[in-house]
Design an enzyme around this catalytic site. Structure first.
Site, PDB file in Angstrom:
ATOM      1  N   TRP A 159      12.851   1.699 -80.432  1.00  0.00           N
ATOM      2  CA  TRP A 159      12.644   1.562 -81.876  1.00  0.00           C
ATOM      3  C   TRP A 159      13.841   0.929 -82.565  1.00  0.00           C
ATOM      4  O   TRP A 159      13.682   0.250 -83.591  1.00  0.00           O
ATOM      5  CB  TRP A 159      12.225   2.883 -82.498  1.00  0.00           C
ATOM      6  CG  TRP A 159      13.264   3.915 -82.821  1.00  0.00           C
ATOM      7  CD1 TRP A 159      14.167   4.480 -81.995  1.00  0.00           C
ATOM      8  CD2 TRP A 159      13.443   4.559 -84.104  1.00  0.00           C
ATOM      9  NE1 TRP A 159      14.907   5.432 -82.656  1.00  0.00           N
ATOM     10  CE2 TRP A 159      14.482   5.507 -83.954  1.00  0.00           C
ATOM     11  CE3 TRP A 159      12.835   4.438 -85.339  1.00  0.00           C
ATOM     12  CZ2 TRP A 159      14.918   6.322 -85.001  1.00  0.00           C
ATOM     13  CZ3 TRP A 159      13.263   5.246 -86.386  1.00  0.00           C
ATOM     14  CH2 TRP A 159      14.298   6.174 -86.207  1.00  0.00           C
ATOM     15  N   ASP A 160      15.039   1.073 -82.002  1.00  0.00           N
ATOM     16  CA  ASP A 160      16.204   0.352 -82.536  1.00  0.00           C
ATOM     17  C   ASP A 160      15.897  -1.138 -82.678  1.00  0.00           C
ATOM     18  O   ASP A 160      16.312  -1.784 -83.646  1.00  0.00           O
ATOM     19  CB  ASP A 160      17.397   0.471 -81.583  1.00  0.00           C
ATOM     20  CG  ASP A 160      17.936   1.864 -81.428  1.00  0.00           C
ATOM     21  OD1 ASP A 160      19.132   2.061 -81.667  1.00  0.00           O
ATOM     22  OD2 ASP A 160      17.163   2.762 -81.034  1.00  0.00           O
ATOM     23  N   SER A 206       8.633   7.636 -74.327  1.00  0.00           N
ATOM     24  CA  SER A 206       8.739   6.430 -75.133  1.00  0.00           C
ATOM     25  C   SER A 206       9.589   6.751 -76.359  1.00  0.00           C
ATOM     26  O   SER A 206      10.438   7.649 -76.311  1.00  0.00           O
ATOM     27  CB  SER A 206       7.335   5.942 -75.521  1.00  0.00           C
ATOM     28  OG  SER A 206       7.400   4.676 -76.152  1.00  0.00           O
ATOM     29  N   PRO A 277      19.390  13.407 -67.832  1.00  0.00           N
ATOM     30  CA  PRO A 277      20.544  12.988 -67.023  1.00  0.00           C
ATOM     31  C   PRO A 277      21.729  12.519 -67.864  1.00  0.00           C
ATOM     32  O   PRO A 277      22.883  12.792 -67.520  1.00  0.00           O
ATOM     33  CB  PRO A 277      19.976  11.849 -66.173  1.00  0.00           C
ATOM     34  CG  PRO A 277      18.529  12.173 -66.040  1.00  0.00           C
ATOM     35  CD  PRO A 277      18.142  12.769 -67.373  1.00  0.00           C
ATOM     36  N   GLU A 278      21.453  11.826 -68.958  1.00  0.00           N
ATOM     37  CA  GLU A 278      22.518  11.274 -69.797  1.00  0.00           C
ATOM     38  C   GLU A 278      23.204  12.329 -70.653  1.00  0.00           C
ATOM     39  O   GLU A 278      24.245  12.064 -71.263  1.00  0.00           O
ATOM     40  CB  GLU A 278      21.967  10.149 -70.675  1.00  0.00           C
ATOM     41  CG  GLU A 278      21.100  10.586 -71.841  1.00  0.00           C
ATOM     42  CD  GLU A 278      19.645  10.905 -71.496  1.00  0.00           C
ATOM     43  OE1 GLU A 278      18.842  11.023 -72.445  1.00  0.00           O
ATOM     44  OE2 GLU A 278      19.317  11.060 -70.299  1.00  0.00           O
ATOM     45  N   ASP A 311      17.296  12.673 -82.431  1.00  0.00           N
ATOM     46  CA  ASP A 311      17.914  13.636 -81.532  1.00  0.00           C
ATOM     47  C   ASP A 311      19.392  13.819 -81.919  1.00  0.00           C
ATOM     48  O   ASP A 311      20.190  12.953 -81.632  1.00  0.00           O
ATOM     49  CB  ASP A 311      17.773  13.195 -80.076  1.00  0.00           C
ATOM     50  CG  ASP A 311      18.099  11.715 -79.836  1.00  0.00           C
ATOM     51  OD1 ASP A 311      17.999  10.907 -80.780  1.00  0.00           O
ATOM     52  OD2 ASP A 311      18.433  11.384 -78.690  1.00  0.00           O
ATOM     53  N   GLU A 495      26.891   3.004 -86.168  1.00  0.00           N
ATOM     54  CA  GLU A 495      25.542   3.484 -85.861  1.00  0.00           C
ATOM     55  C   GLU A 495      24.908   4.242 -87.018  1.00  0.00           C
ATOM     56  O   GLU A 495      23.719   4.132 -87.278  1.00  0.00           O
ATOM     57  CB  GLU A 495      25.640   4.385 -84.632  1.00  0.00           C
ATOM     58  CG  GLU A 495      24.345   5.016 -84.189  1.00  0.00           C
ATOM     59  CD  GLU A 495      24.573   6.073 -83.124  1.00  0.00           C
ATOM     60  OE1 GLU A 495      23.603   6.395 -82.420  1.00  0.00           O
ATOM     61  OE2 GLU A 495      25.708   6.580 -82.994  1.00  0.00           O
TER      62      GLU A 495
END
Length: 560
Positions: A159-160, A206, A277-278, A311, A495
């Site tokens: 979406w960015d 997604s 994982p990240e 998030d 950001e």
């Protein structure tokens, strides 16, 4: 097949809910398609757990993005033999066996460079070409070049990219827009959906579905775009609506819910229920601190919040100060369903342009039904704004967030309700540096006092759609001043921004403030052209706020 060693029964391992799988040799086939790439936590099993648990790197995304120098099966075999030996050095082992992601040189603009010139010069800096990836890389190759957000975000994000494309259009880079739409169409053909980002560990989810809006944007330059990408638009719609036909009232399946009144709406969902994982250790810690909930349930809700793009936010929590109370999957988001309405409208238009009247009629009917479902279930009549629906309490939630403006953005609101949302926005969300994401200060990055570029643009365009030009100009002007003041002081765009004042980057969240930055660049260029006349475009934010164009023109129809 070489099996990983038996894990010690510590919480860090048990918390995975049995999700650590045996390492399959199939994961390393030379000709393995990208769609079958396993996430690094699966590929590396106990080694991944031990590295992340040891906090070898300040950012856990670092090891998720590391590339094995040889067959991971062999690396795991070596690790099994060596790790218990006296003097074993885990960091040295990782450095010998993995290529770690390198930090790129920070771009420093020439002295005195204007805001517009800086953004224009950043486009090539942020452009990547990865039509091939190393055999064991978590990166998913894409056929065309693409623009990344910047900072730790070394891959393309779903979406960015739409808001980045808005800026690329302002800069005249229609070739880059076309390339990125092609990439997302490729992902839809390859995976059946557009992943959160082009990494194997993002394949299970997604993000907010902006692909149809990307095609709509491209269609302003390429009149055949809607017809050309109609098949991929339909694939994305099928992904979001999978299982809808078999639901009974009160049931939910993956990304679809059917309310008691029979209304079909959507929610965010991740197919996996393990730590990301990240952000592996963060998620394990969150679950550990909330032992009364199943760890897998918490992981799914954390992952689904990542799918939302928000998030994290108090919007998804029962207690804004406790991340462990997150329950994203039991909340029906108003912004997601507004975007689904827009997708249905654009599919109707694409079908019509393709000469398929029957399909056009079908999608129009679906859009009409969703618009009614939004109005019936995602409107808080007591408070006077759009909000999310709570599947547990079976009623609309009370919290005001910037997501309330999405029905205005896609022209799904009535004029009366749009006017109420505008009033609430001006009174409660509008701050000196733009609109705040929520009215709750939780320490999470998608909460007050942070303001995010995509939400500023959604608010601006949504308010303009209904003739609320003064509030729209206030949002535009205040956010632009924030961006300009920050740029003047630090020579960069970031950001997110702190909107409680002007000239300050935002805070909170799991990682430090990132520079770059794709969507801030795109929205800033769009807004610069809102505050300056077309015949005299400006390169920086003017000293004085222009008057809003409140000329009494009738607002655009909600039915458009």
């Amino acid at each position: 097949m070489i099996r990983p060693r038996t894990l010690r029964p510590t919480f860090l391992h048990l918390a995975l809910g049995g999700a650590l799988l045996g390492v399959s040799a199939l994961g390393y086939a030379e000709d393995q398609p990208a769609s079958q790439k396993d996430s690094p936590d699966i590929v590396l099993g106990p080694l991944f757990v031990d590295v992340q648990s040891a906090k070898l790197f300040p950012d856990q995304k670092t090891f998720a993005d590391a590339v094995p120098k040889s067959d991971p099966l062999m690396i795991l075999a070596d690790y099994r033999m060596q790790h218990a030996q006296s003097g074993f050095d885990l960091r040295h082992f990782v450095e010998m066996n993995f290529t770690l992601p390198a930090e790129g040189e920070k771009y420093v603009p020439p002295a005195g460079q204007t805001l517009r010139a800086h953004i224009d010069d950043l486009w090539p800096v942020l452009t990547r070409t990865t039509d091939k990836a190393a055999k064991w890389d978590s990166l998913l190759p894409l056929p065309k070049p693409y623009v990344v957000p910047g900072g730790r975000f070394r891959e393309v994000y779903y979406w960015d990219s739409y808001f980045t494309m808005l800026g690329l259009a302002e800069s005249g880079h229609w070739d880059k827009i076309s390339d990125m739409v092609d990439n997302f169409a490729y992902e839809l053909d390859a995976f059946g959906h557009i992943p959160n980002g082009n990494r194997s560990y993002y394949l299970s989810r997604s993000q907010p579905p902006f692909f149809s809006l990307m095609v709509e944007l491209l269609a302003t330059h390429d009149g055949d775009a809607l017809k050309k990408y109609r098949p991929q638009m339909e694939k994305e719609y099928a992904y979001w609506m999978e299982g809808a036909d078999t639901l009974q009232p009160g049931q939910a399946s993956k990304r679809v819910v059917k309310l008691d009144d029979g209304a079909i709406l959507n929610r965010y969902w991740d197919d996996r229920d393990t730590p990301r994982p990240e952000s592996w250790l963060d998620d394990v810690t969150t679950a550990k601190n909330n032992p009364n909930r199943p760890a897998t349930e918490i992981y799914r809700d954390l992952r689904s919040a990542a799918a939302s793009g928000w998030d994290f936010s108090s919007r998804w929590m029962d207690d804004p100060q406790k991340l462990g109370t997150i329950r994203t999957t039991s909340i029906v988001p108003v912004d997601l369903n507004a975007l689904m309405f827009k997708m249905e409208k654009l599919l109707a238009r694409a079908s019509q342009e393709s000469g398929d009247a029957a399909a056009a009629e079908k999608y129009e009917a679906l859009a009409t039904a969703r618009q009614k479902a939004i109005e019936d279930n995602l409107w808080n009549g007591k408070e006077g704004w759009y909000a999310d629906y709570d599947l547990k309490s079976k009623k609309v939630r009370n919290q005001l967030t910037a997501a309330a403006l999405f029905p205005l953005y896609v022209k799904a609101a009535s004029q009366a309700r749009a006017d109420k949302v505008a009033s609430a926005t001006a009174a409660r969300l509008l701050k000196p540096g733009g609109i705040s994401t929520t009215t709750v200060n939780s320490g999470q990055q998608w909460d007050e006092p942070n303001g995010w570029a995509p939400l500023q643009w959604v608010a601006t365009e949504g308010l303009q759609n209904y003739g609320q030009n003064k509030v729209a100009m206030d949002v535009t002007w205040r956010f632009l001043k924030n961006v300009q003041h920050t740029y003047d002081r630090e020579q960069k765009l970031v950001e997110k921004y702190d909107v409680s004042s002007t000239g300050t980057g935002g805070g909170g969240g799991e990682y430090p403030l990132q520079d770059g930055f794709g969507w801030s660049n795109g929205v800033t260029l769009k807004m610069l052209d809102q505050v300056c006349p077309k015949e005299k475009p400006c390169d920086s934010v003017p000293e004085n706020q222009p008057a809003a164009n409140d000329d009494g023109a009738s607002p655009k129809s909600a039915a458009q």
